[in-house]
Enzyme design. Structure first.
Site, mmCIF file in Angstrom:
data_model
loop_
_atom_site.group_PDB
_atom_site.id
_atom_site.type_symbol
_atom_site.label_atom_id
_atom_site.label_comp_id
_atom_site.label_asym_id
_atom_site.label_seq_id
_atom_site.Cartn_x
_atom_site.Cartn_y
_atom_site.Cartn_z
ATOM 1 N N ARG A 1 0.842 -1.209 0.000
ATOM 2 C CA ARG A 1 0.000 0.000 0.000
ATOM 3 C C ARG A 1 0.872 1.251 0.000
ATOM 4 O O ARG A 1 0.503 2.270 -0.575
ATOM 5 C CB ARG A 1 -0.941 0.009 1.213
ATOM 6 N N TYR B 1 -12.972 17.365 -17.583
ATOM 7 C CA TYR B 1 -13.396 15.969 -17.659
ATOM 8 C C TYR B 1 -14.624 15.775 -16.766
ATOM 9 O O TYR B 1 -14.630 16.213 -15.602
ATOM 10 C CB TYR B 1 -12.241 15.085 -17.207
ATOM 11 N N ASP C 1 -4.302 19.101 -14.924
ATOM 12 C CA ASP C 1 -4.545 17.746 -15.423
ATOM 13 C C ASP C 1 -3.984 17.711 -16.840
ATOM 14 O O ASP C 1 -4.534 18.316 -17.757
ATOM 15 C CB ASP C 1 -6.057 17.451 -15.401
ATOM 16 N N LYS D 1 -4.758 6.643 -20.135
ATOM 17 C CA LYS D 1 -4.835 7.218 -21.469
ATOM 18 C C LYS D 1 -3.490 7.089 -22.205
ATOM 19 O O LYS D 1 -3.055 5.985 -22.440
ATOM 20 C CB LYS D 1 -5.331 8.659 -21.366
HETATM 21 C C1 LIG Z 1 -9.959 9.796 -18.097
HETATM 22 C C2 LIG Z 1 -9.625 11.093 -17.493
HETATM 23 C C3 LIG Z 1 -9.596 11.251 -16.099
HETATM 24 C C4 LIG Z 1 -9.962 10.133 -15.162
HETATM 25 O O1 LIG Z 1 -9.054 9.073 -15.236
HETATM 26 P P1 LIG Z 1 -9.455 7.524 -14.954
HETATM 27 O O2 LIG Z 1 -8.155 6.833 -15.170
HETATM 28 O O3 LIG Z 1 -10.524 7.159 -15.921
HETATM 29 O O4 LIG Z 1 -9.934 7.458 -13.548
HETATM 30 C C5 LIG Z 1 -9.232 12.485 -15.611
HETATM 31 N N1 LIG Z 1 -8.946 13.521 -16.423
HETATM 32 C C6 LIG Z 1 -8.966 13.402 -17.763
HETATM 33 C C7 LIG Z 1 -8.635 14.581 -18.609
HETATM 34 C C8 LIG Z 1 -9.312 12.193 -18.338
HETATM 35 O O5 LIG Z 1 -9.349 12.078 -19.664
#
Ligand SMILES: *Cc1c(COP(=O)(O)O)cnc(C)c1O
Length: 385
Positions: free
Chosen positions: A49, A101, A172, A197
């Site tokens: 963890r 998002y 982000d 992604k």
């Molecule tokens: C997909 C996404 C998230 C969330 O990520 P997960 O891995 O699906 O939890 C956050 N910000 C952006 C810009 C995203 O495309």
């Protein structure tokens, strides 16, 4: 540690974590716990963890890619964002971009508000944010380019404003990946990624990252990390580590394809507008050229009718109709029903997200084949009229 170019950093390993056999593919340390040699002794690893060698190897590569001092790997992008929000206390205000998002908007509205945080939403790309800061404002949170409208905010300018006011800047950076943009270098304090992604890159795992440079923030977030327990598993760490090995070549090809698709879609009479920051007419084009090394592989376009949306989603053969982005296969997404389903309709409309808007995450197939897939769909639509 950053004497190497980004292409090389994608291949780096932390040699201090090397296994005794010299395995090139870093081992998956599938263990929950680690034995101690004696009282007060530790290999540096105690319990997964908190730390795990496979995850630490991945964190090393991600922090190096983002020019950070530390990177924390989470079980999802949302877990990463939720843990960052634990840095704040009831009464704190966060200025957020109005186009984010959908999952982040849901987290802020449904979880963080309940716990006493307040959010002020605005279109940060317009640059009119000075007056929004209050004495309770502790952070500004954004994506650039935004999802799905591709608004571009000048990170350096916003960072200067934030630091003048003693406020954290959180970016982000999922859409461009560290291959194209490094917000920490531009003055941001915290960088977030959905590792699901472009970093993972193969639509085969879920993960997330927070990258930091300030020692105090690192210490605090590491504490939250071990307390909350949303760390990435060893196997998923290995998958994303492997994904990153090809990040640079994937991003280059995907961007090249995105440019070709954007140019093609622009010429089509059924397409009303194409929003891609790599098109010179995009309002964020010059800022992108200044703060990023590329324009990315995400593009949004609006077609003439909802009927055409339905026809496209039903009839594309090569391109998948699926949520998510950043993998090797091209995906088409319908934001109002998918990624942004939980965002109130009036907010969506205000941001220009309507029922004729589609989003593409362009993959690494042959661009001509992707264009043919669209050609066939537009032709069959024409015949059906
Ligand atoms: C997909 C996404 C998230 C969330 O990520 P997960 O891995 O699906 O939890 C956050 N910000 C952006 C810009 C995203 O495309």
């Amino acid at each position: 540690m950053n004497q190497y170019s980004i292409n090389t950093i994608c291949q780096l390993s932390d040699k201090s974590l090397s296994d005794q056999w010299g395995a090139l593919s870093y081992p998956i340390y599938q263990t929950a716990t680690f034995a101690h040699g004696g009282l007060g002794e530790s290999t540096g690893f105690d319990y997964t963890r908190m730390q795990n060698p496979t995850r630490q190897q991945l964190e090393y590569v991600v922090k190096t890619l983002e020019h950070g001092e530390d990177a924390l790997a989470f079980s999802s992008g949302m877990a990463a964002i939720a843990n960052v929000m634990e840095l704040f206390s009831p009464g704190d205000n966060i200025i957020i971009d109005a186009d984010l998002y959908g999952g982040s908007v849901r987290l802020f509205n449904e979880i963080n508000r309940k716990n006493g945080l307040t959010f002020t939403a605005t279109d940060l790309s317009k640059g009119e944010y000075s007056e929004l800061f209050t004495e309770n404002t502790k952070a500004v949170y954004l994506e650039t380019p935004t999802n799905p409208m591709m608004n571009v905010t000048d990170i350096e300018e916003l960072a200067a404003e934030c630091h003048k006011k003693g406020v954290l800047l959180i970016v982000d950076n999922t859409f461009l990946s560290p291959y194209f943009q490094n917000p920490l270098v531009l003055g941001a304090d915290i960088v977030i990624h959905s590792g699901t992604k472009f970093l993972g890159g193969h639509h085969d795992t879920i993960g997330g990252f927070v990258v930091l440079k300030d020692e105090k923030l690192i210490e605090r977030l590491r504490y939250i990390y071990k307390t909350v327990g949303a760390g990435l598993s060893p196997f998923d760490s290995w998958l994303i580590l492997r994904g990153i090995r090809t990040l640079s070549v994937r991003m280059d090809r995907a961007e090249e394809n995105a440019k070709k698709l954007a140019t093609y879609l622009k010429t089509n009479s059924y397409v009303k507008r194409v929003i891609y920051p790599g098109l010179e007419e995009h309002p964020g084009y010059e800022i992108m050229k200044k703060q990023a090394r590329g324009f990315g592989a995400m593009l949004t376009f609006e077609v003439e009718s909802k009927e055409l949306v339905e026809h496209i989603l039903k009839n594309l053969k090569l391109i998948y109709f699926a949520e998510s982005l950043g993998g090797t296969e091209t995906l088409i997404t319908y934001p109002v029903n998918q990624t942004h389903a939980d965002v109130p309709r009036d907010v969506l409309e205000k941001n220009g997200i309507n029922e004729r808007v589609l989003r593409l995450s362009v993959g690494i197939e042959d661009a001509e084949d992707l264009i043919s897939d669209f050609e066939d769909v537009f032709n069959s639509y024409k015949k059906s009229l």
